[in-house]
Write an enzyme that holds these catalytic residues in place. Structure first.
Site: not given
Ligand SMILES: [Zn+2]
Length: 396
Positions: A307, A165, A366, A347, A162
């Site tokens: 992430h 991130e 995370e 998902y 991402h």
């Protein structure tokens, strides 16, 4: 640094002369047969650089070696043209220098070009690190994989799926540096013998999965069309791209995997957007495809996708995660204070697909807490938590 082989030299001798583990010398010089060195060959000595020294009045090679604490034969080896009995004042000598600090600065943003630069520095100083291009982004930027070690236990980390991130990329690059530094200096990290891990593990790291997206968040829209007009339009004319999560075409790369992708397609944006659009079909984007092909080719025992944010670790998918995943995630939680979460209503992520296809441990970690992109002021704390998790991923 590179040296030239003399009569009678061997990798074993170099490992003694430079106090380096022999396997690192062997792995830094895979182009040669270890017991067949011949005079004039070039050999890489990992974890050393060369600096210059100018001979002073009354200096002898022996005195210089003694004063600087360098074995005399290291000086002979890197100054083979030199007549040691006839040093001239002001003459330039080469000095081998052991690298004892990190060669890259972790707490910084990486965009694709600055990442390539630091990966080049790392592989020059530590030539046992392998670097390979595994694919190209929509805009043709390389997606690179770093590999360390040749052990049977194959472990994979990746960062910056991402775009906003991007702080996950410096975490991985700094870890590469810290690991290599510990190996060449035979030091422990948090009490762990890294040489033992090195011989057991082949570590694969893709530090920047989404180079176009990260470049957009950090440096603004590209000059190239049609990408420029397209991202400005998708961003509703806003000039800040700080919230951009997708790739340059507005596809969320971590919603691209064929693991109940249809559920995300149903409820997420139906067309390109700064975040969450899973694409018109699974694996339509070159960045997602590159990661899928890498994963299919490499036989990873476990994968960690980094992430931000939330300080949680997702570790389950549809009951397909193997029993040992729970023990591993509990260790991650112990060393980081992060909270393990087994199932979540999400998902089509990379780790979902990995667990589904191989029934091996896969994790989405995370890092940090706050609003993405997380500020660099959080970096030191994030790195320490991530370091514990990465080490546990190697030793568990
Ligand atoms: Zn993410």
């Amino acid at each position: 640094m590179d040296i030239t082989v003399r009569q009678g030299d061997s990798l074993w001798y170099y490992s003694q002369l430079f106090s380096l583990p022999l396997p690192l010398l062997v792995d830094a010089n895979r182009h040669v047969t270890p017991d067949r060195l011949s005079v004039g060959m070039r050999i890489s000595i990992p974890g050393y650089t060369i600096s210059a020294y100018h001979v002073g009045a009354g200096d002898s090679l022996w005195m210089i070696a003694n004063r600087l604490g360098i074995p005399l034969d290291q000086l002979f080896l890197v100054n083979q043209q030199l007549d040691p009995n006839n040093l001239q004042m002001g003459q330039r000598l080469l000095l081998p220098q052991r690298v004892t600090a990190k060669v890259i600065q972790g707490a910084r943003p990486y965009w694709s070009a600055s990442l390539q630069n630091d990966l080049r520095v790392l592989t020059e100083v530590y030539p046992f690190i392998r670097r390979e291009v595994i694919g190209a982004s929509v805009m043709g930027k390389p997606i690179e994989e770093i590999r360390i070690g040749y052990g049977p236990k194959k472990i994979h980390f990746n960062g910056s799926f991402h775009a906003h991130e991007w702080i996950t990329t410096p975490v991985l690059v700094e870890f590469i540096n810290e690991y290599a530094l510990a190996l060449t200096n035979q030091t422990a990290i948090r009490g762990l013998n890294m040489q033992a891990l090195y011989e057991e593990v082949e570590l694969s790291i893709v530090p920047l999965v989404n180079p176009d997206g990260v470049d957009l968040v950090i440096n603004g829209p590209p000059a190239e069309e049609p990408y420029r007009s397209n991202v400005i339009e998708l961003n509703d004319g806003a000039t800040s791209f700080a919230g951009w999560k997708a790739n340059i075409r507005g596809v969320d790369l971590n919603n691209q995997y064929p693991a109940r992708w249809e559920i995300e397609a149903e409820r997420k944006p139906r067309s390109p957007a700064p975040r969450d659009f899973p694409g018109y079909q699974p694996l339509s984007e070159p960045e997602a495809i590159a990661m899928a092909e890498l994963t299919e080719a490499r036989d990873f025992w476990r994968v960690l996708a980094f992430h931000t944010q939330g300080e949680v670790i997702f570790w389950g998918y549809q009951g397909l995660e193997p029993p040992e995943a729970e023990g591993i995630v509990n260790e991650f939680a112990r060393v980081s204070g992060y909270e393990p979460i087994r199932y979540v209503d999400s998902y089509a992520g990379y780790k979902d697909w990995f667990i589904q296809e191989w029934q091996r441990p896969g994790f989405t970690v995370e890092l940090g807490r706050g609003t993405n992109p997380l500020p660099l002021s959080q970096y030191p704390a994030i790195y320490q938590n991530a370091l514990g998790i990465m080490l546990a991923a190697l030793y568990m």
